[in-house]
Scaffold this motif. Structure first.
Motif, PDB file in Angstrom:
ATOM      1  N   ASP A  74      37.659  37.811  18.852  1.00 45.96           N
ATOM      2  CA  ASP A  74      36.865  36.615  18.581  1.00 45.96           C
ATOM      3  C   ASP A  74      37.191  35.486  19.551  1.00 45.96           C
ATOM      4  O   ASP A  74      36.307  34.687  19.906  1.00 45.96           O
ATOM      5  N   PHE A  75      38.446  35.398  19.965  1.00 43.22           N
ATOM      6  CA  PHE A  75      38.864  34.301  20.835  1.00 43.22           C
ATOM      7  C   PHE A  75      38.787  34.642  22.319  1.00 43.22           C
ATOM      8  O   PHE A  75      38.979  33.757  23.159  1.00 43.22           O
ATOM      9  N   GLU A  76      38.511  35.881  22.637  1.00 44.75           N
ATOM     10  CA  GLU A  76      38.469  36.271  24.047  1.00 44.75           C
ATOM     11  C   GLU A  76      37.458  35.467  24.864  1.00 44.75           C
ATOM     12  O   GLU A  76      37.785  35.007  25.968  1.00 44.75           O
ATOM     13  N   PRO A  77      36.233  35.228  24.374  1.00 47.46           N
ATOM     14  CA  PRO A  77      35.295  34.411  25.173  1.00 47.46           C
ATOM     15  C   PRO A  77      35.809  32.994  25.425  1.00 47.46           C
ATOM     16  O   PRO A  77      35.602  32.438  26.508  1.00 47.46           O
ATOM     17  N   LEU A  78      36.492  32.404  24.443  1.00 47.69           N
ATOM     18  CA  LEU A  78      37.017  31.055  24.613  1.00 47.69           C
ATOM     19  C   LEU A  78      38.119  31.041  25.667  1.00 47.69           C
ATOM     20  O   LEU A  78      38.124  30.189  26.568  1.00 47.69           O
ATOM     21  N   PHE A  79      39.027  32.006  25.591  1.00 49.08           N
ATOM     22  CA  PHE A  79      40.098  32.050  26.587  1.00 49.08           C
ATOM     23  C   PHE A  79      39.534  32.319  27.973  1.00 49.08           C
ATOM     24  O   PHE A  79      39.945  31.688  28.958  1.00 49.08           O
ATOM     25  N   ASP A  80      38.611  33.262  28.087  1.00 48.97           N
ATOM     26  CA  ASP A  80      38.073  33.595  29.408  1.00 48.97           C
ATOM     27  C   ASP A  80      37.299  32.419  30.007  1.00 48.97           C
ATOM     28  O   ASP A  80      37.311  32.218  31.227  1.00 48.97           O
ATOM     29  N   THR A  81      36.640  31.629  29.158  1.00 45.76           N
ATOM     30  CA  THR A  81      35.989  30.410  29.649  1.00 45.76           C
ATOM     31  C   THR A  81      37.030  29.454  30.225  1.00 45.76           C
ATOM     32  O   THR A  81      36.832  28.860  31.298  1.00 45.76           O
ATOM     33  N   GLU A  82      38.132  29.301  29.518  1.00 52.36           N
ATOM     34  CA  GLU A  82      39.216  28.427  29.985  1.00 52.36           C
ATOM     35  C   GLU A  82      39.811  28.945  31.290  1.00 52.36           C
ATOM     36  O   GLU A  82      40.051  28.179  32.227  1.00 52.36           O
ATOM     37  N   LEU A  83      40.031  30.248  31.361  1.00 54.58           N
ATOM     38  CA  LEU A  83      40.602  30.851  32.573  1.00 54.58           C
ATOM     39  C   LEU A  83      39.760  30.528  33.800  1.00 54.58           C
ATOM     40  O   LEU A  83      40.278  30.138  34.851  1.00 54.58           O
ATOM     41  N   ARG A  84      38.453  30.622  33.649  1.00 54.95           N
ATOM     42  CA  ARG A  84      37.557  30.393  34.786  1.00 54.95           C
ATOM     43  C   ARG A  84      37.303  28.908  35.017  1.00 54.95           C
ATOM     44  O   ARG A  84      36.996  28.506  36.140  1.00 54.95           O
ATOM     45  N   ALA A  85      37.471  28.099  33.991  1.00 59.16           N
ATOM     46  CA  ALA A  85      37.345  26.655  34.179  1.00 59.16           C
ATOM     47  C   ALA A  85      38.540  26.108  34.964  1.00 59.16           C
ATOM     48  O   ALA A  85      38.384  25.239  35.823  1.00 59.16           O
ATOM     49  N   ILE A  86      39.724  26.619  34.681  1.00 59.30           N
ATOM     50  CA  ILE A  86      40.924  26.204  35.415  1.00 59.30           C
ATOM     51  C   ILE A  86      40.887  26.747  36.841  1.00 59.30           C
ATOM     52  O   ILE A  86      41.159  26.048  37.814  1.00 59.30           O
ATOM     53  N   THR A  87      40.564  28.039  36.960  1.00 58.72           N
ATOM     54  CA  THR A  87      40.513  28.721  38.258  1.00 58.72           C
ATOM     55  C   THR A  87      41.784  28.466  39.065  1.00 58.72           C
ATOM     56  O   THR A  87      41.749  28.068  40.229  1.00 58.72           O
ATOM     57  N   ALA A  88      42.923  28.678  38.430  1.00 55.08           N
ATOM     58  CA  ALA A  88      44.197  28.552  39.127  1.00 55.08           C
ATOM     59  C   ALA A  88      44.320  29.627  40.206  1.00 55.08           C
ATOM     60  O   ALA A  88      43.641  30.659  40.161  1.00 55.08           O
ATOM     61  N   HIS A  89      45.190  29.394  41.155  1.00 58.53           N
ATOM     62  CA  HIS A  89      45.421  30.379  42.206  1.00 58.53           C
ATOM     63  C   HIS A  89      46.367  31.486  41.746  1.00 58.53           C
ATOM     64  O   HIS A  89      46.262  32.627  42.199  1.00 58.53           O
ATOM     65  N   VAL A  90      47.291  31.141  40.859  1.00 61.00           N
ATOM     66  CA  VAL A  90      48.310  32.088  40.413  1.00 61.00           C
ATOM     67  C   VAL A  90      48.305  32.145  38.892  1.00 61.00           C
ATOM     68  O   VAL A  90      48.391  31.110  38.220  1.00 61.00           O
ATOM     69  N   LEU A  91      48.205  33.359  38.341  1.00 62.98           N
ATOM     70  CA  LEU A  91      48.254  33.576  36.905  1.00 62.98           C
ATOM     71  C   LEU A  91      49.628  34.130  36.542  1.00 62.98           C
ATOM     72  O   LEU A  91      50.123  35.051  37.193  1.00 62.98           O
ATOM     73  N   LEU A  92      50.209  33.566  35.480  1.00 60.26           N
ATOM     74  CA  LEU A  92      51.532  33.987  35.028  1.00 60.26           C
ATOM     75  C   LEU A  92      51.461  34.409  33.566  1.00 60.26           C
ATOM     76  O   LEU A  92      51.768  33.631  32.665  1.00 60.26           O
ATOM     77  N   PRO A  93      51.023  35.656  33.296  1.00 57.84           N
ATOM     78  CA  PRO A  93      50.959  36.116  31.913  1.00 57.84           C
ATOM     79  C   PRO A  93      52.349  36.401  31.363  1.00 57.84           C
ATOM     80  O   PRO A  93      53.183  37.021  32.029  1.00 57.84           O
ATOM     81  N   VAL A  94      52.609  35.927  30.146  1.00 59.39           N
ATOM     82  CA  VAL A  94      53.915  36.068  29.524  1.00 59.39           C
ATOM     83  C   VAL A  94      53.832  37.113  28.423  1.00 59.39           C
ATOM     84  O   VAL A  94      53.096  36.937  27.437  1.00 59.39           O
ATOM     85  N   GLY A  95      54.562  38.198  28.584  1.00 58.73           N
ATOM     86  CA  GLY A  95      54.557  39.264  27.600  1.00 58.73           C
ATOM     87  C   GLY A  95      53.530  40.341  27.896  1.00 58.73           C
ATOM     88  O   GLY A  95      52.636  40.173  28.729  1.00 58.73           O
ATOM     89  N   GLU A  96      53.671  41.455  27.185  1.00 61.76           N
ATOM     90  CA  GLU A  96      52.867  42.638  27.490  1.00 61.76           C
ATOM     91  C   GLU A  96      51.384  42.437  27.189  1.00 61.76           C
ATOM     92  O   GLU A  96      50.521  42.823  27.971  1.00 61.76           O
ATOM     93  N   ARG A  97      51.042  41.810  26.051  1.00 62.75           N
ATOM     94  CA  ARG A  97      49.626  41.667  25.715  1.00 62.75           C
ATOM     95  C   ARG A  97      48.910  40.763  26.712  1.00 62.75           C
ATOM     96  O   ARG A  97      47.813  41.092  27.171  1.00 62.75           O
ATOM     97  N   ALA A  98      49.494  39.631  27.028  1.00 60.01           N
ATOM     98  CA  ALA A  98      48.855  38.735  27.994  1.00 60.01           C
ATOM     99  C   ALA A  98      48.741  39.405  29.359  1.00 60.01           C
ATOM    100  O   ALA A  98      47.726  39.260  30.050  1.00 60.01           O
ATOM    101  N   THR A  99      49.769  40.150  29.743  1.00 60.05           N
ATOM    102  CA  THR A  99      49.727  40.854  31.025  1.00 60.05           C
ATOM    103  C   THR A  99      48.625  41.904  31.021  1.00 60.05           C
ATOM    104  O   THR A  99      47.880  42.045  31.997  1.00 60.05           O
ATOM    105  N   ARG A 100      48.485  42.627  29.927  1.00 61.80           N
ATOM    106  CA  ARG A 100      47.432  43.638  29.841  1.00 61.80           C
ATOM    107  C   ARG A 100      46.052  43.004  29.959  1.00 61.80           C
ATOM    108  O   ARG A 100      45.172  43.523  30.662  1.00 61.80           O
ATOM    109  N   HIS A 101      45.852  41.874  29.300  1.00 58.24           N
ATOM    110  CA  HIS A 101      44.551  41.195  29.379  1.00 58.24           C
ATOM    111  C   HIS A 101      44.263  40.724  30.798  1.00 58.24           C
ATOM    112  O   HIS A 101      43.150  40.904  31.317  1.00 58.24           O
ATOM    113  N   VAL A 102      45.241  40.109  31.434  1.00 57.65           N
ATOM    114  CA  VAL A 102      45.050  39.613  32.793  1.00 57.65           C
ATOM    115  C   VAL A 102      44.826  40.769  33.768  1.00 57.65           C
ATOM    116  O   VAL A 102      43.936  40.697  34.631  1.00 57.65           O
TER     117      VAL A 102
END
Length: 207
Positions: free
Chosen positions: A102-130
């Protein structure tokens, strides 16, 4: 037009039907985006700021300060060119798979709004998503010990997975600090100026 980049707490004005809601925090023009799982693991349910309120989050903050990605640790931290957020932004009960979906569209909108150069996923689930959404890396089995603080080149991003801070050894902390310190000494933005092919003198940077 409202200048959302001037606000550090929830700069895009997101809302969610939950309590407590822990939205993103930091520089909306960030070069670095630290991505956690949810407040129950990585803190923030009390302060409303990701990666605050527990020992593991405080350790991560200290490492990011040492590496140069945060100016000061704290509740909230003092940020510059760094943004902190979660896949699932609600405190309370641990999220179900449906909650993450349910929250994936909200997070992905945020990810693309920030458009950072470097992503730092913390933990296995965040890393898998990224990995699944920004790289060509396999996601069926991720060895976080092996992936921790190593560079992965994605489609428009560099990715540096981070092992769960609660599980760090001193060597894990040192490895992360050393990797990020070295990264800051490089042209991590990896942008090409296509403006030279266009009329006028304005740059047109792409990555």
């Amino acid at each position: 037009m409202k200048n959302v980049t001037a606000r550090q707490h929830n700069p895009f004005g997101f809302d969610a039907p939950c309590e407590p809601f822990v939205p993103g925090y930091g520089d909306a023009n960030a070069h670095f985006h630290v991505i956690g799982d949810h407040p129950g693991i990585h803190g923030g349910a009390v302060s409303g700021v990701p990666f605050t309120g527990n020992a593991a989050s405080e350790r991560l903050q200290r490492a990011l300060v040492t590496a140069g990605l945060l100016r000061e640790a704290g509740d909230p931290p003092t940020v510059e060119k760094t943004y902190l957020s979660y896949l699932y932004m609600c405190g309370g009960d641990p999220p179900t798979e449906t909650d993450y979906d349910d929250f994936e569209p909200l997070f992905d909108t945020e990810l693309r709004a920030i458009t950072a150069h470097v992503l730092l996923p913390v933990g296995e689930r965040a890393t898998r998503h990224v990995f699944a959404n920004t790289t060509a890396e396999p996601t069926d089995s991720i060895d976080m010990d092996a992936r921790h603080a190593t560079e992965v080149v994605g489609s428009g991003w560099l990715v540096y997975p981070i092992k769960e801070p609660a599980e760090w050894t001193d060597d894990d902390e040192t490895a992360l600090v050393d990797a990020l310190t070295a990264l800051l000494e490089t042209d991590y933005r990896r942008e090409a100026d296509l403006g030279r092919f266009m009329p006028g003198e304005d740059p047109y940077l792409v990555r």
